[in-house]
Motif scaffolding. Structure first.
Motif, PDB file in Angstrom:
ATOM      1  N   CYS A   1      -4.179   0.535   5.741  1.00 43.26           N
ATOM      2  CA  CYS A   1      -3.444  -0.508   6.461  1.00 43.26           C
ATOM      3  C   CYS A   1      -4.109  -0.716   7.817  1.00 43.26           C
ATOM      4  N   PHE A   2      -3.657  -1.730   8.550  1.00 43.50           N
ATOM      5  CA  PHE A   2      -4.369  -2.143   9.764  1.00 43.50           C
ATOM      6  C   PHE A   2      -3.397  -2.520  10.869  1.00 43.50           C
TER       7      PHE A   2
ATOM      8  N   GLY B   1      -6.137  -6.059  14.258  1.00 33.95           N
ATOM      9  CA  GLY B   1      -7.329  -5.753  13.485  1.00 33.95           C
ATOM     10  C   GLY B   1      -8.285  -4.781  14.125  1.00 33.95           C
ATOM     11  N   THR B   2      -7.908  -4.145  15.232  1.00 35.04           N
ATOM     12  CA  THR B   2      -8.817  -3.233  15.923  1.00 35.04           C
ATOM     13  C   THR B   2      -8.710  -1.796  15.427  1.00 35.04           C
ATOM     14  N   ALA B   3      -7.773  -1.530  14.510  1.00 35.11           N
ATOM     15  CA  ALA B   3      -7.619  -0.178  13.979  1.00 35.11           C
ATOM     16  C   ALA B   3      -7.308  -0.233  12.493  1.00 35.11           C
TER      17      ALA B   3
ATOM     18  N   ALA C   1     -11.345   3.043  14.571  1.00 38.61           N
ATOM     19  CA  ALA C   1     -11.551   1.800  15.316  1.00 38.61           C
ATOM     20  C   ALA C   1     -12.265   0.802  14.420  1.00 38.61           C
ATOM     21  N   CYS C   2     -11.890  -0.489  14.534  1.00 39.21           N
ATOM     22  CA  CYS C   2     -12.416  -1.533  13.657  1.00 39.21           C
ATOM     23  C   CYS C   2     -12.865  -2.745  14.461  1.00 39.21           C
ATOM     24  N   ASP C   3     -13.846  -3.436  13.920  1.00 38.93           N
ATOM     25  CA  ASP C   3     -14.237  -4.746  14.441  1.00 38.93           C
ATOM     26  C   ASP C   3     -13.218  -5.764  13.940  1.00 38.93           C
ATOM     27  N   PRO C   4     -12.470  -6.405  14.822  1.00 39.42           N
ATOM     28  CA  PRO C   4     -11.433  -7.335  14.365  1.00 39.42           C
ATOM     29  C   PRO C   4     -11.975  -8.568  13.664  1.00 39.42           C
TER      30      PRO C   4
ATOM     31  N   GLY D   1     -16.254   3.219  14.706  1.00 44.16           N
ATOM     32  CA  GLY D   1     -16.261   4.576  15.255  1.00 44.16           C
ATOM     33  C   GLY D   1     -15.934   5.591  14.183  1.00 44.16           C
ATOM     34  N   GLU D   2     -15.877   6.855  14.579  1.00 49.38           N
ATOM     35  CA  GLU D   2     -15.560   7.945  13.666  1.00 49.38           C
ATOM     36  C   GLU D   2     -14.043   8.054  13.493  1.00 49.38           C
TER      37      GLU D   2
END
Length: 292
Positions: free
Chosen positions: A151-152, A156-158, A173-176, A183-184
């Motif tokens: 889930c997010f 959209g950043t996580a 961490a996610c690219d929106p 990231g890890e």
């Protein structure tokens, strides 16, 4: 644990109910009986549950447009024509691996699709988590036994996920713009020592993560900081996945299962496998459409 007003949304008994997805345009909840190879649908305004046979094990669905859905199955991705029910293969994922099937999946706010696979007998490390976006597929995580809780965050950043056999909920961490990790993984919540296991999740408009706790008969809510802030009882020991439903995305539907239960356990858990409506006021949000 909080008691809540719970009603049976569908009394159709699923061996392994999973993958609930609500389409607000048609006011319809779709979900799967993974092991029964069935797609179920029910309009919330009334009417019976419609049960459709599937050509293979399938576990998740995303809306492409008003006429088409993207289905996740053991051979990969398929497109379903909503009007005719016809299912056409679209893109293979582990199609040449007879050991695995699909499991948990969810759409990132940008329209990317994260898809989990696992061994049909939950073989250790047999599964993975993939990213799909506009026709491209990449493997994100390998050596997964039971991928769940994909889930997010609303922006959209996580991203979140778990391996239910490990029972630790991770945050990435996610690219929106793309839904790809930047990231890890970090521990969001360590579930060791608690009853039951982490299963499917959704994140509401406030960033609160709602998780179905398999084997413990409840839905847990976690703050954006990773604190468990609520536990709401569900009338089945094995809830599997929640989904926001209704015109305001302000209620929760929850699937469940009788998988792994013997006759005595099923007698003690008479609603196992049914699908429930939790009378909990939530600030949910609708699933984005997937971009193929």
């Amino acid at each position: 644990m909080e008691e809540s007003g719970v009603s049976v949304l569908s009394d159709h008994v699923c061996h392994l109910g999973e993958g609930p997805t609500y389409d607000p345009d048609t006011d319809t909840l779709f979900w799967f009986d993974i092991l029964g190879r069935k797609l179920l649908e029910k309009q919330l305004g009334g009417g019976a549950t419609i049960v459709r046979e599937l050509p293979e094990i399938m576990s998740a669905l995303a809306v492409i447009n008003e006429g088409h859905q993207l289905l996740v199955g053991e051979s990969g991705l398929s497109i379903r024509d909503v009007r005719t029910g016809a299912i056409t293969s679209y893109l293979p994922i582990e199609a040449d691996n007879p050991v695995t099937r699909s499991n948990d999946a969810r759409v990132h706010p940008c329209g990317a699709f994260w898809i989990g696979t696992m061994g049909k007998k939950a073989e250790p490390g047999a599964g993975a988590i993939y990213w799909f976006f506009k026709g491209e597929v990449r493997k994100l995580v390998g050596n997964v036994s039971i991928p769940n809780s994909i889930c997010f965050s609303p922006d959209g950043t996580a991203a979140f996920y778990t391996d239910t056999k490990e029972n630790v909920l991770f945050r990435l961490a996610c690219d929106p713009e793309t839904g790809l990790p930047t990231g890890e993984k970090q521990v969001f919540f360590d579930h060791h020592g608690d009853e039951g296991g982490l299963d499917g999740s959704v994140v509401d408009a406030d960033g609160v993560l709602w998780n179905a706790r398999w084997g413990a008969g409840c839905i847990d809510a976690y703050s954006p900081e990773g604190r468990r802030i609520r536990s709401v009882a569900v009338p089945a020991r094995q809830p599997s996945c929640p989904a926001f439903i209704g015109g305001g995305a302000d209620r929760l539907a929850v699937t469940s299962a009788w998988e792994g239960m013997d006759e005595a356990a099923r007698s003690a858990d008479p609603l196992a496998g049914q699908t429930f409506l939790l009378d909990q006021q939530v600030k949910g949000r609708f699933e984005p459409r997937v971009l193929i």
